[in-house]
Every structure is written in C-alpha cells, then in structure tokens.
Design an enzyme around this catalytic site. Structure first.
Site, PDB file in Angstrom:
ATOM      1  N   GLU A  60      34.635  37.245  48.084  1.00  0.00           N
ATOM      2  CA  GLU A  60      36.352  37.796  48.280  1.00  0.00           C
ATOM      3  C   GLU A  60      35.663  38.762  49.785  1.00  0.00           C
ATOM      4  O   GLU A  60      36.820  39.373  49.561  1.00  0.00           O
ATOM      5  CB  GLU A  60      37.007  39.085  47.075  1.00  0.00           C
ATOM      6  CG  GLU A  60      37.995  38.433  46.134  1.00  0.00           C
ATOM      7  CD  GLU A  60      37.496  37.796  44.832  1.00  0.00           C
ATOM      8  OE1 GLU A  60      37.603  37.048  44.076  1.00  0.00           O
ATOM      9  OE2 GLU A  60      36.072  38.201  45.550  1.00  0.00           O
ATOM     10  N   HIS A 129      40.177  42.209  34.119  1.00  0.00           N
ATOM     11  CA  HIS A 129      40.750  41.532  35.042  1.00  0.00           C
ATOM     12  C   HIS A 129      42.645  41.858  34.968  1.00  0.00           C
ATOM     13  O   HIS A 129      43.349  40.783  35.345  1.00  0.00           O
ATOM     14  CB  HIS A 129      40.785  39.592  34.657  1.00  0.00           C
ATOM     15  CG  HIS A 129      39.114  39.186  34.745  1.00  0.00           C
ATOM     16  ND1 HIS A 129      38.030  39.823  34.654  1.00  0.00           N
ATOM     17  CD2 HIS A 129      39.418  37.702  35.380  1.00  0.00           C
ATOM     18  CE1 HIS A 129      37.478  38.748  34.627  1.00  0.00           C
ATOM     19  NE2 HIS A 129      37.917  37.457  35.661  1.00  0.00           N
TER      20      HIS A 129
END
Length: 321
Positions: A60, A129
C-alpha cells in the site's frame, strides 16, 4: 426511480469517470482479473485495459505513494484499498503527502485523488481487517472524508469526490455492498460536507453515518410504535462536518443520541458531542448520549463480533436510560 445495490452505485460512478475523463485510472490489489475484493471493479480490466485498471503488488505504501505522485502530475487516480485497515501501512503517504502537498506548496500542487476503502466490522474478518479508520483520517487537515449509507448517496458522493482537487477518503461500509435503494436518474451529485435528514421527528435526534444508519432506522421504527417521533440524521461526511444540520435538529427535539459503529472511545461522535456542547447545550433537556462498539479487538467468532457491535437494543436501552 430505479433500484441499485450500493456496489452497483459505486461501479456506475467509477465507469462514468473512466469514460468521461482520460486522466482517471484505478489502481489497487486484485482489481483487474479478480475484479476487486468486493467485486466493485468486475469486468473493468476487459473494458478499459491495463493502462486504466492497474493491478498492484501487496504494498500500500508503494501504490498510494504512486497515486499521490500521479495526482500531483495532473492525473486523477482512484486508489482502492482492499480494506481500510491496510491504510495503516500507507499513513505517511496519505497523511504527510496527500493531505499536505496543496497547503505546503501554496496551492501550486493539487492532489485530486480518491482513496476508496471498505470499512467496518461485522464481516468476520478478524481483528486486523475490521477497522474503521475513517474516524482517524477525519481529523487530518487537507483530507476530505465521506461515508455514504445508501446507493443514491454512494453515487452522488463519489461523483463529487471524483471532481475534487483535494484528496478524498471514500469509505464504503463493507456490510452495505448488497444493500438496495432507489437512485434518481440523471447526473445528480451529493455535496461533500452536507448531512441528510433521513427522517423527521420532534422528540429525539438520532445521528450516525454509514452502517450505523441501519441501526438508527430500526430504532426509529420501534420508537414510532411507542408514539415517539425520532429525527434521524446521516452525517454522510466526517470532514467537513455539517454541524448546522445537527444543531438545528437538537434545537427542535431537545434530546440527542449519537451512534458510532466504530468504537465509542475516540470515535467521530466524540467530536460531534463536543461541538454540540459548545453550540447547543442550552437547548438540551438531557445529556448527549453516545453509543459505540465495545473497546475490544474485533473477534472473529460471529457471535462475539455481533456482541461487540452496537445493536438496536443497545441504542434503545441508552435512550430509555
């Protein structure tokens, strides 16, 4: 009006941007052949090709940073994070670069990028998550943060975000992708920074955003059966924050409950509560009531996860108290 799912509304806005502006491209993990973690970009690679739909490595920091550079160079990237939880490893690029470049350059460098990310718990994805970091990023100057709760708002807000010259975090509640709702025809937009009064009432104001709106509507339905008329407000935008709409409602109802589907501690509603104390305390007939998730890591076990999430009965109990 035709009905769309939340997912279809996001898809429509993205396709319009890809078709109408050659500067727009989408970049992220598994968005090409796989079609995205939540199938939002399914079929996009075949339709628009690899120059517009770019699969990235699992890094990312790299692809968000590349997006910042592309935006500063005149393109209009849409960055898809597989989960808002993964924004953690790109916080330097988001907070220090994307949010600050326009200010630090005296307006010479624009950063017209949209960061899309599924957000929220309730999907049995475990502690790492299931975060709701839109609440963190909403306090970063230079970042706009929106969280739609309906397909119509998802389409209208994303259209607005895609026209912005500032970075926008577009947080998509993961539990709403299959939710259906009426969507007006035509090229309407929803302004960033304007809350929506989804239901009018005179007895109590209920405020949330994103997935929290489902809970509030369930509570409002139950209150209506008891003869209590609740006014239900969807913030839609966490930065900028529309306090005028909330204050006006509190002046009318004199009571307010704020719901965070994220954790109550440090949540977005703590800021709303503080501003209400400053702007509307003389209209309140009782304390500002806040409800939020339990302060625990998100459990993977479904029963435990649902226990940690705020439910309609939790909101009703807080109102009764």
């Amino acid at each position: 009006m035709p009905e769309l799912t939340f997912r279809q509304a996001v898809q429509r806005a993205l396709e319009e941007a890809l078709q109408n502006d050659p500067r727009v491209f989408i970049m992220g993990e598994d968005i090409g052949r796989y079609g995205g973690a939540y199938a939002v970009t399914a079929g996009f690679l075949d339709k628009y090709g690899p120059k517009r739909i770019k699969d990235t490595p699992i890094s990312e920091a790299t692809f968000v940073g590349a997006g910042v550079g592309a935006a500063a160079g005149g393109l209009r990237p849409v960055i898809e994070l597989m989960s808002i939880s993964f924004s953690l490893v790109a916080f330097d690029q988001i907070v220090n670069m994307a949010a600050n470049l326009r200010y630090m350059s005296g307006g010479q460098i624009k950063v017209p990028m949209v960061i899309r990310a599924p957000t929220g718990a309730g999907m049995q994805l475990g502690a790492t998550h299931s975060h709701s970091f839109e609440t963190w990023l909403a306090c970063v100057p230079g970042m706009k943060v929106v969280v739609p709760s309906t397909p119509a708002d998802a389409l209208g807000l994303l259209r607005s975000a895609l026209k912005e010259d500032n970075p926008v975090l577009f947080a998509e509640p993961a539990g709403l992708y299959a939710a259906r709702g009426e969507v007006p025809d035509g090229q309407f937009t929803v302004p960033i920074g304007k809350a929506s009064v989804q239901r009018q009432g005179k007895d109590v104001t209920l405020v949330s955003y994103g997935h929290g709106m489902r809970v509030l509507h369930a509570v409002a339905d139950e209150l209506a059966r008891r003869g209590v008329a609740a006014e239900v407000i969807d913030l839609r935008s966490l930065n900028p924050l529309d306090m005028d709409t909330v204050v006006a409602s509190v002046q009318n109802t004199n009571r307010v409950l704020l719901l965070d589907m994220a954790r109550r501690t440090g949540g977005a509603m703590a800021e709303v509560a503080a501003r209400l104390q400053e702007a509307a305390s003389e209209w309140l007939d009782g304390p500002v009531v806040r409800v939020g998730a339990e302060d625990v890591p998100w459990p993977y076990n479904r029963d435990l996860e649902q226990e940690a999430l705020p439910r309609a009965e939790d909101v009703a109990g807080a109102l009764k108290a």
